[in-house]
Design a protein around this motif. Structure first.
Motif, PDB file in Angstrom:
ATOM      1  N   ALA A  23      -3.239  56.181  59.645  1.00 37.14           N
ATOM      2  CA  ALA A  23      -2.088  56.190  60.535  1.00 37.14           C
ATOM      3  C   ALA A  23      -0.813  55.945  59.743  1.00 37.14           C
ATOM      4  O   ALA A  23      -0.732  54.985  58.962  1.00 37.14           O
ATOM      5  CB  ALA A  23      -2.255  55.129  61.610  1.00 37.14           C
ATOM      6  N   ALA A  24       0.175  56.795  59.960  1.00 43.36           N
ATOM      7  CA  ALA A  24       1.485  56.632  59.327  1.00 43.36           C
ATOM      8  C   ALA A  24       2.427  55.927  60.296  1.00 43.36           C
ATOM      9  O   ALA A  24       2.413  56.205  61.502  1.00 43.36           O
ATOM     10  CB  ALA A  24       2.053  57.985  58.939  1.00 43.36           C
ATOM     11  N   ILE A  31       6.243  64.758  59.923  1.00 39.79           N
ATOM     12  CA  ILE A  31       5.262  64.766  58.852  1.00 39.79           C
ATOM     13  C   ILE A  31       4.817  66.200  58.587  1.00 39.79           C
ATOM     14  O   ILE A  31       4.408  66.898  59.519  1.00 39.79           O
ATOM     15  CB  ILE A  31       4.031  63.895  59.192  1.00 39.79           C
ATOM     16  N   ASN A  32       4.919  66.621  57.363  1.00 42.05           N
ATOM     17  CA  ASN A  32       4.485  67.966  57.000  1.00 42.05           C
ATOM     18  C   ASN A  32       2.971  67.953  56.771  1.00 42.05           C
ATOM     19  O   ASN A  32       2.199  67.817  57.693  1.00 42.05           O
ATOM     20  CB  ASN A  32       5.266  68.461  55.804  1.00 42.05           C
ATOM     21  N   LYS A  98       3.139  64.016  53.316  1.00 43.47           N
ATOM     22  CA  LYS A  98       4.501  64.440  52.948  1.00 43.47           C
ATOM     23  C   LYS A  98       5.364  64.201  54.187  1.00 43.47           C
ATOM     24  O   LYS A  98       5.225  64.906  55.182  1.00 43.47           O
ATOM     25  CB  LYS A  98       4.530  65.918  52.547  1.00 43.47           C
ATOM     26  N   ILE A  99       6.220  63.190  54.112  1.00 40.01           N
ATOM     27  CA  ILE A  99       6.927  62.691  55.294  1.00 40.01           C
ATOM     28  C   ILE A  99       8.420  62.866  55.149  1.00 40.01           C
ATOM     29  O   ILE A  99       8.997  62.499  54.114  1.00 40.01           O
ATOM     30  CB  ILE A  99       6.573  61.212  55.530  1.00 40.01           C
ATOM     31  N   ASP A 104      17.528  59.588  55.736  1.00 42.49           N
ATOM     32  CA  ASP A 104      18.313  60.596  55.034  1.00 42.49           C
ATOM     33  C   ASP A 104      17.639  61.961  54.998  1.00 42.49           C
ATOM     34  O   ASP A 104      18.100  62.864  54.309  1.00 42.49           O
ATOM     35  CB  ASP A 104      18.607  60.124  53.600  1.00 42.49           C
ATOM     36  N   LEU A 105      16.546  62.085  55.701  1.00 44.00           N
ATOM     37  CA  LEU A 105      15.789  63.336  55.842  1.00 44.00           C
ATOM     38  C   LEU A 105      15.240  63.860  54.516  1.00 44.00           C
ATOM     39  O   LEU A 105      14.936  65.055  54.401  1.00 44.00           O
ATOM     40  CB  LEU A 105      16.633  64.419  56.536  1.00 44.00           C
ATOM     41  N   HIS A 106      15.086  62.977  53.521  1.00 49.06           N
ATOM     42  CA  HIS A 106      14.416  63.445  52.308  1.00 49.06           C
ATOM     43  C   HIS A 106      12.917  63.453  52.572  1.00 49.06           C
ATOM     44  O   HIS A 106      12.415  62.751  53.470  1.00 49.06           O
ATOM     45  CB  HIS A 106      14.771  62.557  51.103  1.00 49.06           C
ATOM     46  N   ILE A 107      12.197  64.243  51.796  1.00 49.02           N
ATOM     47  CA  ILE A 107      10.743  64.340  51.945  1.00 49.02           C
ATOM     48  C   ILE A 107      10.084  63.463  50.898  1.00 49.02           C
ATOM     49  O   ILE A 107      10.238  63.704  49.696  1.00 49.02           O
ATOM     50  CB  ILE A 107      10.250  65.787  51.802  1.00 49.02           C
TER      51      ILE A 107
END
Length: 121
Positions: A23-24, A31-32, A98-99, A104-107
């Motif tokens: 679980a994240a 989440i990609n 990969k979230i 800041d919307l970075h992955i």
């Protein structure tokens, strides 16, 4: 801050089954890809299976037909159903995701702490 928490490892006899969950949680925008990797003693970490947010899956040849990966996007959770387990499946299993982080919307590439799976009679 993002965290991945795994559960479900343990000791099982050859031919048995286990189900892993991961679980994240935290500041998640989306989440990609979510996946499972494993690392046996003295070996490199290898991909077991992964799944996109659209449900496309990818498996290592060694687990095809025995393992099934799935995810619940509403719960930010990925599962690995492992059937017909073999001694060579013994390893520490790691969740990966990969979230897209809210701030800041970075992955980011995130890992769980690992859970031991031991297949032995």
């Amino acid at each position: 801050q993002v965290q991945l928490v795994e559960s479900g490892g343990g000791l099982v006899q050859p031919g048995g089954s286990l189900r892993l969950s991961c679980a994240a949680s935290g500041s998640i925008s989306s989440i990609n890809v979510m996946g499972w990797y494993r690392q046996a003693p003295g070996e490199e970490r290898e991909l077991v299976a992964d799944i996109t947010n659209g449900g496309s899956t990818n498996y290592a040849d060694s687990v095809k037909g025995r393992f099934t990966i799935s995810r619940d996007n509403a719960k930010n959770t990925v599962y690995l159903q492992m059937n017909s387990l073999k001694p060579e499946d013994t390893a520490v299993y790691y969740c990966n995701a990969k979230i897209v982080v809210q701030a800041d919307l970075h992955i980011g590439n995130y890992w769980g702490q690992g859970t031991q799976v031991t297949v032995s009679s």
